[in-house]
Design a protein around this motif. Structure first.
Motif, PDB file in Angstrom:
ATOM      1  N   TRP A   1      24.219 -46.835   6.087  1.00 58.09           N
ATOM      2  CA  TRP A   1      25.343 -46.087   5.528  1.00 58.09           C
ATOM      3  C   TRP A   1      25.731 -44.957   6.476  1.00 58.09           C
ATOM      4  O   TRP A   1      25.226 -43.859   6.385  1.00 58.09           O
TER       5      TRP A   1
ATOM      6  N   ALA B   1      23.938 -44.371  -2.087  1.00 61.53           N
ATOM      7  CA  ALA B   1      23.870 -44.702  -0.657  1.00 61.53           C
ATOM      8  C   ALA B   1      23.953 -43.423   0.153  1.00 61.53           C
ATOM      9  O   ALA B   1      24.653 -42.484  -0.235  1.00 61.53           O
TER      10      ALA B   1
ATOM     11  N   SER C   1      29.161 -49.706   8.548  1.00 63.76           N
ATOM     12  CA  SER C   1      28.095 -49.628   7.540  1.00 63.76           C
ATOM     13  C   SER C   1      27.365 -50.959   7.424  1.00 63.76           C
ATOM     14  O   SER C   1      26.152 -51.018   7.466  1.00 63.76           O
TER      15      SER C   1
ATOM     16  N   ALA D   1      16.259 -51.394  -1.536  1.00 63.45           N
ATOM     17  CA  ALA D   1      17.168 -51.017  -0.445  1.00 63.45           C
ATOM     18  C   ALA D   1      17.830 -52.267   0.104  1.00 63.45           C
ATOM     19  O   ALA D   1      17.265 -53.368   0.066  1.00 63.45           O
TER      20      ALA D   1
ATOM     21  N   PRO E   1      21.478 -47.821   1.415  1.00 59.54           N
ATOM     22  CA  PRO E   1      22.109 -48.024   0.115  1.00 59.54           C
ATOM     23  C   PRO E   1      21.065 -48.632  -0.826  1.00 59.54           C
ATOM     24  O   PRO E   1      20.240 -49.445  -0.404  1.00 59.54           O
ATOM     25  N   TRP E   2      21.123 -48.227  -2.089  1.00 56.54           N
ATOM     26  CA  TRP E   2      20.105 -48.655  -3.055  1.00 56.54           C
ATOM     27  C   TRP E   2      20.705 -49.438  -4.210  1.00 56.54           C
ATOM     28  O   TRP E   2      21.657 -48.977  -4.841  1.00 56.54           O
TER      29      TRP E   2
ATOM     30  N   VAL F   1      24.883 -51.603  -6.295  1.00 57.99           N
ATOM     31  CA  VAL F   1      24.501 -50.464  -5.474  1.00 57.99           C
ATOM     32  C   VAL F   1      25.158 -49.244  -6.102  1.00 57.99           C
ATOM     33  O   VAL F   1      26.379 -49.214  -6.274  1.00 57.99           O
TER      34      VAL F   1
END
Lengths: 482, 482
Positions: free
Chosen positions: A147, B101, A158, A111, A96-97, B98
């Motif tokens: 994820w 993802a 997750s 991240a 996930p970003w 976020v």
């Protein structure tokens, strides 16, 4: 339908649908709940306390072997993942970003850590200058995120909680020694504390950690015959040292790359111990990890209630002082039978019953959750009897799990034999393997089973590959896995 | 320049530049390091162990007061923040988001939790049905993120570690009782364990938690006269219950909203104890929280070294068995003087020296880090003497901090007086306040000081507002704060 009956039937029997049994049990025992975020669960107090007990004991063992805890950032800059090629390929699809923060887009996206080799590698390159700085022996307890497409509470979520050890050493020998030391810490912990027998061995190249030279694992068998990888320990060689420039001046005044290791276990352990020990009545918790080890239930008619509860409280204090995790359920609006079922479902190892007749005779009744065995003991010997019984329950649960594994572990010579077997039976399969990724892949495609590990002590040695029939380089454990 | 001299001069004196002193000390004592992520630090083992000691003791106190731990997701869906108006306004500017993802953009973006009232409110609405389910008394140890513009290690970092208690009750009285109980747990912990005197009181409306009815805090004075809010406890009324529909059927069979509380402390406590107790020689750690309480240093010429170390090891084992956190530094290539300086800088409460003369006389030397006091004691009374000295050091450090606070605490009648005072002196200011946000704001704009809290027990009562001169509703503590 009686309340007691109704209680039990709310849990799907294992034989009918193991997955539904699992979800029924963990929801009903209030170990977890689903959260509004995809693939993330809430660890409710009953579930989290299992994790706290695991943490406390494992942390003690890490410290005994010379490690200290530290804490590194949750966020990892995108550029860090580019530095170790295998690592980025392994983890990129699951990240996930964070792309905005504080009301603005970020210059470099971040991240959420799936594991911390890169961040820790970066820091170690600042901290390590000389052989005098080595070894560095650090562990971190943290949340990590991967994820996942398909999730299952505790076993694959997750976000999950884990520990990750990261060590740096002067040379390969010391790093390999550390890798094996921590694998052994895991094996001993899981068998001795969770009563789960495991198979220790080495992962095949296609199943190893992204960025490792060698990965070792402990593998446990669930009651549906599937495997859970309960812990891994990696020798990382100089891969991360080269990627993050972790160098030191050695005893001969020459610059060298350090050799690193990493090793981890997670909240999967909670899922494992449920699937290894639970039965159609619910959870069965091994005594050392159980939040409540003894539940005390006063019984008998209302007129003796006060006297019985008075004595129960005295015995409670005695056990508490002795360090036993004990609770009393003296609710008057709930029947003893209902309580018996409730604490069986919650997996409390020992139920202590005390009624007016027991009072007269100076005795009490202990009932084992795991075996159902009933013991009438003297109140004067309560502490010793409880401690003895807890030990026996642990041993019996471990032996039972071992027997179950033995009963569901089959050696085969060919892939056809393996397919036929897995159509009829659950469990692990032991087979020879030539070492080629192609043969390993074919097993997976045709059976759904993956190579779990190359056990250090296989039950027997196989001499030809189950797929191609060529000379077997290894004897491998295959299984369908969580 | 001698090594010893050089060692000390690497730390900027407090009087020269307090901020630089702080950074010098925490870097040099290896408590932390900067990370490559903006505003996030690495807690190195020496720093993290302070946090572990804080956690262990605070956790014990939470459990003693009936709380259990749980764990809720890191991610909070965007829509959750919209449900409580004040809450979203308070936290929105600080949230990291976020947005992608698993290789895809998310349908709803997810915040990294800055605090968990919303997520926990959502879960409580599922768990609470009846008065029988109340109270719910849950605590969480977790990482949280607030994207701060200006950061300072430990005291204000983008990611930090904390605990957040979240409780739900049948009515206001019980919830308020809980709010005050936890404030008192904090006060007692911070004073008794960290030797930091605090001022307990209520926050003004403009300084309260976003979404709270009332916020209470403990405020500590650093050695530069600035304040640190060391812990807060909030009565949230039914604000979050209404926002998240947390209702229960009461004893009269009517639907009611629960009353909730939340309370938190964080890794700021590490920064506070450094700034309260440290001096120009470095850290000074209060004994109860110090990772190492006694450092043992063998002294004397090479020819007696072996014998001295043998005796040091015996005494080490004795202290260790008694539960004292003790270490030996028997490095032979470092001079005792250098070691003395090093452990003074690291803040170890007691240094134990043992040389050949001490051996002959059956004695040892104990030196207090905080006061420099030297005691010659009998080896046969080591354990008792060490325990006595640790207790005395704690008491002395607490008293010293209290005296410092008294010396830097000034009552004023007018804003002009306050401005004049703060130009010459550091510290806290006690003043009357009419209760208007405008007057409070003016104080902040003209002095940089914010209202810290309305103390429960002010040193004196002020009767007119320092700004407008109207009748004072409250006597308030103002200070510049971290």
């Amino acid at each position: 339908m009686s309340k007691e009956k109704q209680f039990v039937t709310e849990i799907t029997p294992q034989g009918e649908d193991f997955s539904r049994w699992y979800i029924d049990v963990i929801k009903k025992a209030e170990l977890m709940d689903y959260s509004p975020v995809r693939g993330c669960i809430v660890f409710r107090p009953e579930g989290f306390e299992i994790w706290e007990n695991i943490q406390r004991e494992m942390d003690r063992r890490f410290k005994e072997t010379g490690h200290r805890n530290a804490y590194f950032p949750l966020f990892i800059p995108e550029s860090f993942f580019q530095k170790e090629k295998e690592h980025v390929e392994g983890f990129n699809p699951e990240l996930p970003w964070v792309t905005e923060a504080g009301g603005e887009p970020l210059e470099e996206k971040l991240a959420i850590r799936p594991t911390s080799e890169t961040m820790i590698g970066h820091m170690y390159s600042k901290w390590i200058q000389s052989y005098r700085d080595l070894p560095v022996l650090i562990n971190q307890w943290a949340n990590v995120v991967r994820w996942e497409k398909r999730t299952l509470p505790f076993l694959r979520t997750s976000e999950f909680l884990w520990q990750e050890g990261h060590t740096a050493h002067e040379n390969e020998a010391e790093a390999r020694e550390e890798t094996m030391r921590m694998l052994e810490v895991y094996r001993d912990f899981v068998e001795d504390f969770l009563a789960i027998p495991v198979i220790t061995g080495q992962k095949t190249p296609s199943e190893k950690f992204a960025g490792a030279v060698d990965t070792y694992s402990i593998e446990a068998m669930m009651k549906d015959g599937r495997a859970v990888q309960a812990g891994t320990s990696h020798y990382l060689g100089t891969n991360f040292a080269v990627a993050f420039d972790i160098k030191y001046l050695d005893r001969e005044n020459t610059q060298q790359f350090v050799h690193t290791t990493s090793w981890g276990t997670s909240t999967r352990l909670i899922g494992s111990l449920i699937m290894v020990h639970g039965d159609d009545r619910g959870l069965a918790l091994p005594p050392k990890v159980a939040p409540t080890q003894v539940i005390m239930i006063p019984i008998g008619p209302p007129k003796t209630r006060e006297a019985v509860i008075g004595r129960v409280d005295e015995l409670y204090k005695e056990l508490k002082t002795a360090g036993v995790r004990v609770r009393v359920d003296d609710r008057s609006d709930i029947s003893p039978g209902w309580k018996f079922n409730e604490y069986e479902m919650r997996g409390v190892p020992i139920r202590l019953e005390l009624g007016p007749r027991d009072m007269e005779n100076g005795q009490a009744v202990l009932v084992s959750r795991a075996s159902g065995e009933k013991r009438i003991i003297k109140q004067s010997e309560l502490e010793a009897e409880v401690e003895k019984m807890l030990e026996e329950i642990h041993r019996d649960m471990f032996e039972k799990a071992k027997q179950f594994r033995a009963d569901n572990f089959h050696a085969v010579d060919t892939l056809d034999e393996m397919k036929g077997l897995l159509e009829q039976k659950r469990g692990f399969v032991l087979a020879g393997w030539c070492g080629s990724a192609a043969c390993e892949k074919q097993v997976k495609e045709e059976t759904g089973a993956t190579s779990r590990n190359i056990p250090f002590e296989p039950a027997e040695h196989k001499h030809s590959c189950l797929v191609c029939g060529e000379k077997a380089e290894h004897t491998v454990v295959f299984a369908r896995a969580y």
